[in-house]
Design an enzyme around this catalytic site. Structure first.
Site, PDB file in Angstrom:
ATOM      1  CE  LYS A  60      59.009  58.288  36.819  1.00  0.00           C
ATOM      2  NZ  LYS A  60      59.615  59.218  35.862  1.00  0.00           N
ATOM      3  CD  GLN A 104      62.987  59.131  34.457  1.00  0.00           C
ATOM      4  OE1 GLN A 104      61.833  58.724  34.371  1.00  0.00           O
ATOM      5  NE2 GLN A 104      63.356  59.972  35.394  1.00  0.00           N
ATOM      6  CG  ASP A 127      56.587  62.522  32.198  1.00  0.00           C
ATOM      7  OD1 ASP A 127      56.363  62.353  33.405  1.00  0.00           O
ATOM      8  OD2 ASP A 127      57.588  62.080  31.608  1.00  0.00           O
TER       9      ASP A 127
HETATM   10  N1  GUN Z   1      63.294  63.194  35.254  1.00  0.00           N
HETATM   11  C1  GUN Z   1      63.111  63.685  36.511  1.00  0.00           C
HETATM   12  N2  GUN Z   1      61.790  63.738  36.790  1.00  0.00           N
HETATM   13  C2  GUN Z   1      61.141  63.265  35.708  1.00  0.00           C
HETATM   14  C3  GUN Z   1      59.770  63.062  35.408  1.00  0.00           C
HETATM   15  O1  GUN Z   1      58.866  63.336  36.188  1.00  0.00           O
HETATM   16  N3  GUN Z   1      59.509  62.535  34.187  1.00  0.00           N
HETATM   17  C4  GUN Z   1      60.488  62.234  33.307  1.00  0.00           C
HETATM   18  N4  GUN Z   1      60.122  61.749  32.123  1.00  0.00           N
HETATM   19  N5  GUN Z   1      61.762  62.412  33.546  1.00  0.00           N
HETATM   20  C5  GUN Z   1      62.083  62.925  34.757  1.00  0.00           C
END
Ligand code: GUN
Length: 289
Positions: A60, A104, A127
């Site tokens: 990311k 995350q 998100d």
């Molecule tokens: N854990 C697995 N996929 C995601 C996501 O798209 N965003 C976040 N914040 N955590 C995750």
């Protein structure tokens, strides 16, 4: 030869190529925003050292840099208290250089993930996990869309697929993918069925589907005998096969003989998820002007 096989194997919906195209637009709009004195900024918070999460957050942050966005990666020890994490989120909510905040998941067990998600300002919820983002999606109001279902919709859009009146079957009912995916398909006038672990006769339902989205997190949830010839298949899964190779929820080699379009793993939904995170962060920054 599979009796259900179509004359040609499915066309591949290439998430890498589509991402590259969309990221070009992100890069262009980011430059335009910078010229007006605003650099889109994303804060990524990782608590603990989950190996998969480490890879995700690195990807990311790298994607931000590649498109000219500013990003901050905060790594916190696994024993960080919930109160300390909430205090960091509060500070980032007030930080005008940050337009998107992402914690995350999963967070360590002593931290309440819902509390953390609800602490993020809805204006920075890139998100799309906040209860107000979910509510906005439910009633068709503007708000941030969760990145994975948003990316899946872009993939359907890329093949010019008209969902009106089509039967879409979503396998999986998570808050992150299954439920919002169903809402987005419904918004485009599909007839939507959500299947899950308690569904009886999954195959009878998938065989009726014009579009199937598999989002379970288990290998071979969808096999060729479960797919109507000509259906469009989107594979959200990220699993490892016994040889350690990355694979989705769909038996790709089998299903591609039956489907009209299919997304591969890797190179399908995965890159699109990160791309939509960039799009959300950029749009948050644009709105801040
Ligand atoms: N854990 C697995 N996929 C995601 C996501 O798209 N965003 C976040 N914040 N955590 C995750």
């Amino acid at each position: 030869m599979n009796p259900l096989a179509t004359a040609h194997p499915a066309a591949i919906i290439d998430g890498v190529a589509l991402s590259a195209q969309l990221r070009e637009d992100v890069t262009r709009r980011t430059l335009a925003l910078k010229a007006r004195g605003v650099t889109p900024g994303l804060a990524v918070l990782l608590v603990g050292d989950n190996p998969a999460s480490q890879v995700y957050v690195r990807n990311k942050v790298k994607a931000c840099a590649d498109s000219g966005l500013h990003s901050v990666l905060e790594r916190h020890d696994a024993d960080m208290t919930e109160a300390a994490l909430l205090a960091r989120i509060d500070a980032l909510n007030k930080d005008s250089s940050i337009h998107g905040i992402l914690v995350q998941l999963p967070v360590p067990a002593h931290i309440d993930a819902n509390k953390v998600i609800e602490a993020i300002s809805p204006a920075k919820d890139v998100d799309g996990f906040h209860i107000s983002s979910a509510g906005a999606l439910m009633v068709g109001q503007p708000g941030f869309l969760p990145c994975t279902p948003y990316g899946c919709m872009k993939m359907l859009e890329s093949i010019g697929y008209d969902l009106r009146g089509k039967h879409a079957v979503v396998i999986g009912r998570s808050n992150i993918v299954g439920k919002p995916m169903a809402m987005l398909l419904l918004q485009k006038n599909a007839t939507v069925t959500i299947c899950h672990s308690a569904t009886k006769d999954l195959k009878a339902l998938t065989l009726q589907a014009d579009v199937i989205v598999a989002a379970v997190g288990k290998r071979n949830v969808l096999t060729a005998d479960m797919v109507k010839p000509g259906a469009v298949v989107i594979d959200v899964g990220m699993n490892r096969n016994p040889e350690g190779k990355l694979c989705g929820d769909v038996d790709y080699e089998g299903v591609r003989q039956v489907a009209s379009h299919i997304t591969p793993v890797p190179g399908g939904v995965g890159p699109m998820t990160i791309t939509m995170l960039l799009v959300n962060t950029l749009e948050s920054a644009e709105r801040s002007l």
